[in-house]
Design an enzyme around this catalytic site. Structure first.
Site, PDB file in Angstrom:
ATOM      1  N   SER A   1       0.879  -1.171   0.000  1.00  0.00           N
ATOM      2  CA  SER A   1       0.000   0.000   0.000  1.00  0.00           C
ATOM      3  C   SER A   1       0.912   1.215   0.000  1.00  0.00           C
ATOM      4  O   SER A   1       2.111   1.102   0.318  1.00  0.00           O
ATOM      5  CB  SER A   1      -0.841  -0.015   1.285  1.00  0.00           C
ATOM      6  OG  SER A   1      -1.442   1.241   1.522  1.00  0.00           O
TER       7      SER A   1
ATOM      8  N   TYR B   1      -2.173  -1.247  10.529  1.00  0.00           N
ATOM      9  CA  TYR B   1      -2.071  -1.389   9.068  1.00  0.00           C
ATOM     10  C   TYR B   1      -0.722  -0.865   8.564  1.00  0.00           C
ATOM     11  O   TYR B   1      -0.021  -1.527   7.787  1.00  0.00           O
ATOM     12  CB  TYR B   1      -3.236  -0.627   8.430  1.00  0.00           C
ATOM     13  CG  TYR B   1      -3.415  -0.836   6.949  1.00  0.00           C
ATOM     14  CD1 TYR B   1      -4.176  -1.899   6.470  1.00  0.00           C
ATOM     15  CD2 TYR B   1      -2.856   0.041   6.019  1.00  0.00           C
ATOM     16  CE1 TYR B   1      -4.367  -2.087   5.106  1.00  0.00           C
ATOM     17  CE2 TYR B   1      -3.041  -0.130   4.658  1.00  0.00           C
ATOM     18  CZ  TYR B   1      -3.800  -1.199   4.202  1.00  0.00           C
ATOM     19  OH  TYR B   1      -3.984  -1.378   2.854  1.00  0.00           O
TER      20      TYR B   1
HETATM   21  P1  NAP Z   1     -11.121  -6.578   0.128  1.00  0.00           P
HETATM   22  O1  NAP Z   1     -11.980  -6.380  -1.050  1.00  0.00           O
HETATM   23  O2  NAP Z   1     -11.706  -6.464   1.492  1.00  0.00           O
HETATM   24  O3  NAP Z   1     -10.341  -7.944  -0.031  1.00  0.00           O
HETATM   25  C1  NAP Z   1      -9.539  -8.456   0.998  1.00  0.00           C
HETATM   26  C2  NAP Z   1      -9.744  -9.931   0.990  1.00  0.00           C
HETATM   27  O4  NAP Z   1      -8.880 -10.502   2.009  1.00  0.00           O
HETATM   28  C3  NAP Z   1     -11.170 -10.315   1.328  1.00  0.00           C
HETATM   29  O5  NAP Z   1     -11.642 -11.272   0.424  1.00  0.00           O
HETATM   30  C4  NAP Z   1     -11.031 -10.880   2.731  1.00  0.00           C
HETATM   31  O6  NAP Z   1     -11.972 -11.894   3.029  1.00  0.00           O
HETATM   32  C5  NAP Z   1      -9.644 -11.474   2.673  1.00  0.00           C
HETATM   33  N1  NAP Z   1      -9.178 -11.726   4.021  1.00  0.00           N
HETATM   34  C6  NAP Z   1      -9.178 -10.885   5.069  1.00  0.00           C
HETATM   35  N2  NAP Z   1      -8.752 -11.518   6.172  1.00  0.00           N
HETATM   36  C7  NAP Z   1      -8.486 -12.786   5.811  1.00  0.00           C
HETATM   37  C8  NAP Z   1      -8.046 -13.945   6.502  1.00  0.00           C
HETATM   38  N3  NAP Z   1      -7.813 -13.931   7.809  1.00  0.00           N
HETATM   39  N4  NAP Z   1      -7.888 -15.104   5.808  1.00  0.00           N
HETATM   40  C9  NAP Z   1      -8.154 -15.158   4.486  1.00  0.00           C
HETATM   41  N5  NAP Z   1      -8.588 -14.100   3.781  1.00  0.00           N
HETATM   42  C10 NAP Z   1      -8.748 -12.928   4.431  1.00  0.00           C
HETATM   43  O7  NAP Z   1      -9.918  -5.527   0.123  1.00  0.00           O
HETATM   44  P2  NAP Z   1      -8.964  -4.987  -1.025  1.00  0.00           P
HETATM   45  O8  NAP Z   1      -9.113  -3.536  -1.018  1.00  0.00           O
HETATM   46  O9  NAP Z   1      -9.098  -5.731  -2.287  1.00  0.00           O
HETATM   47  O10 NAP Z   1      -7.548  -5.294  -0.336  1.00  0.00           O
HETATM   48  C11 NAP Z   1      -6.654  -6.266  -0.825  1.00  0.00           C
HETATM   49  C12 NAP Z   1      -5.255  -5.869  -0.392  1.00  0.00           C
HETATM   50  O11 NAP Z   1      -4.926  -4.623  -0.985  1.00  0.00           O
HETATM   51  C13 NAP Z   1      -5.096  -5.683   1.117  1.00  0.00           C
HETATM   52  O12 NAP Z   1      -3.869  -6.227   1.538  1.00  0.00           O
HETATM   53  C14 NAP Z   1      -5.104  -4.203   1.276  1.00  0.00           C
HETATM   54  O13 NAP Z   1      -4.378  -3.790   2.399  1.00  0.00           O
HETATM   55  C15 NAP Z   1      -4.429  -3.761  -0.003  1.00  0.00           C
HETATM   56  N6  NAP Z   1      -4.695  -2.380  -0.383  1.00  0.00           N
HETATM   57  C16 NAP Z   1      -5.956  -1.969  -0.627  1.00  0.00           C
HETATM   58  C17 NAP Z   1      -6.166  -0.659  -0.979  1.00  0.00           C
HETATM   59  C18 NAP Z   1      -7.524  -0.110  -1.278  1.00  0.00           C
HETATM   60  O14 NAP Z   1      -7.646   1.108  -1.420  1.00  0.00           O
HETATM   61  N7  NAP Z   1      -8.558  -0.920  -1.411  1.00  0.00           N
HETATM   62  C19 NAP Z   1      -5.094   0.238  -1.071  1.00  0.00           C
HETATM   63  C20 NAP Z   1      -3.825  -0.233  -0.815  1.00  0.00           C
HETATM   64  C21 NAP Z   1      -3.623  -1.541  -0.474  1.00  0.00           C
HETATM   65  P3  NAP Z   1     -13.407 -11.485   3.662  1.00  0.00           P
HETATM   66  O15 NAP Z   1     -14.014 -10.508   2.736  1.00  0.00           O
HETATM   67  O16 NAP Z   1     -14.125 -12.773   3.737  1.00  0.00           O
HETATM   68  O17 NAP Z   1     -13.076 -10.892   4.999  1.00  0.00           O
END
Ligand code: NAP
Length: 263
Positions: free
Chosen positions: A145, A158
């Site tokens: 991130s 985070y």
């Molecule tokens: P998301 O749509 O919430 O996807 C995250 C996924 O991780 C979800 O499917 C979630 O499952 C799964 N997860 C969470 N805890 C878990 C566990 N204990 N075991 C297995 N799976 C687990 O979020 P996203 O935005 O795509 O984020 C993906 C990555 O990108 C993350 O590492 C986040 O920090 C990073 N990121 C996101 C952004 C942003 O703006 N969105 C920016 C920078 C970095 P559940 O839904 O079932 O909980």
């Protein structure tokens, strides 16, 4: 003028990444960025293992990607033992957020974020490296991130976890280099996913403003490009790191942030 070049394909031809015969595993593949990565890798020809906490979403992505679903809680170290080891491309993507001032931050939530976003990536890398080393090729891509490079108030767990992931990626890059294994972080700004939609709703309530204003005035205040990033744009960067012309790129962090970090 030369119209036909001999030898290996040039960058333009190679830009079409072909991952036929490769096996990929994407954590957090049931939603958001992970889902987009799983679909992009599958479209490039890889066999994709989709790992997610939620069995239904893992299955839905795996079906769309023609891959294999694994419902696993990455916070449960023992459960990781059920996942395959013969992986050529590992995308550590699963993550979660918790926003609170340090003095009110629940220590168990702090520990959970480290477990899912640092310990699980470490264990997954450890599982996959012997196969990658044996074949002399592997790609480790970590969805970090901009918070892996910069801090924001109220996101102690985070920011700590993402900085830890950056360090882990660099060490894996150093150790993997003699074996043809690269390790890189991709560093998105705010991406249109359920994780961010949850933050928008929470901030709207906290500030007493509407969600549109949260995006424009809070989340994107530092961003030069005033829109959320789409998950597919992050997946494109991940795919590029798995392509034929990025073997020399390792131990680095690739911002996909609309200029957020430049500001
Ligand atoms: P998301 O749509 O919430 O996807 C995250 C996924 O991780 C979800 O499917 C979630 O499952 C799964 N997860 C969470 N805890 C878990 C566990 N204990 N075991 C297995 N799976 C687990 O979020 P996203 O935005 O795509 O984020 C993906 C990555 O990108 C993350 O590492 C986040 O920090 C990073 N990121 C996101 C952004 C942003 O703006 N969105 C920016 C920078 C970095 P559940 O839904 O079932 O909980």
């Amino acid at each position: 003028m030369t119209s036909q070049l001999s030898g290996p394909p040039g960058p333009a031809a190679a830009a079409a990444v072909n991952l036929s015969g490769r096996t990929a595993l994407v954590t957090g593949g049931g939603s958001g960025i992970g889902r987009a990565c799983a679909l992009a890798l599958a479209e490039a020809g890889a066999q994709v293992h989709v790992v997610d906490l939620d069995a239904e979403s893992a299955k839905e992505t795996a079906t769309a990607a023609g891959g294999i679903a694994h419902a696993v809680n990455l916070a449960d170290t023992a459960a990781l033992g059920a996942l395959p080891r013969e992986i050529d491309i590992l995308v550590n993507c699963a993550g979660l957020q918790h926003v609170a001032p340090i003095e009110e931050f629940p220590p168990e939530r702090f520990a959970l974020l480290q477990q899912v976003m640092v310990m699980a990536p470490f264990l997954m890398i450890q599982r996959c490296l012997p196969h990658m080393y044996a074949q002399g090729w592997g790609r480790l891509v970590h969805i970090s991130s901009m918070h892996g490079l910069r801090a924001s108030a109220y996101k102690s767990a985070y920011v700590t976890a993402k900085h830890g992931l950056e360090g882990l990626s660099k060490v894996a890059a150093l150790e993997g280099a003699p074996h043809g294994v690269t390790s890189n972080c991709v560093n998105p700004g705010y991406v249109r996913t359920p994780l961010v939609e949850g933050q928008i709703a929470a901030q709207a309530e906290a500030h007493g403003i509407d969600p549109e204003a949260v995006v424009g005035e809070v989340l994107l205040e530092r961003s030069a490009i005033k829109r959320l990033i789409e998950p597919e744009e992050v997946a494109a960067a991940v795919l590029w790191l798995c392509g034929p012309h990025t073997g020399f790129i390792t131990g680095t962090s690739l911002p996909v942030d609309g200029g957020w970090g430049a500001n």
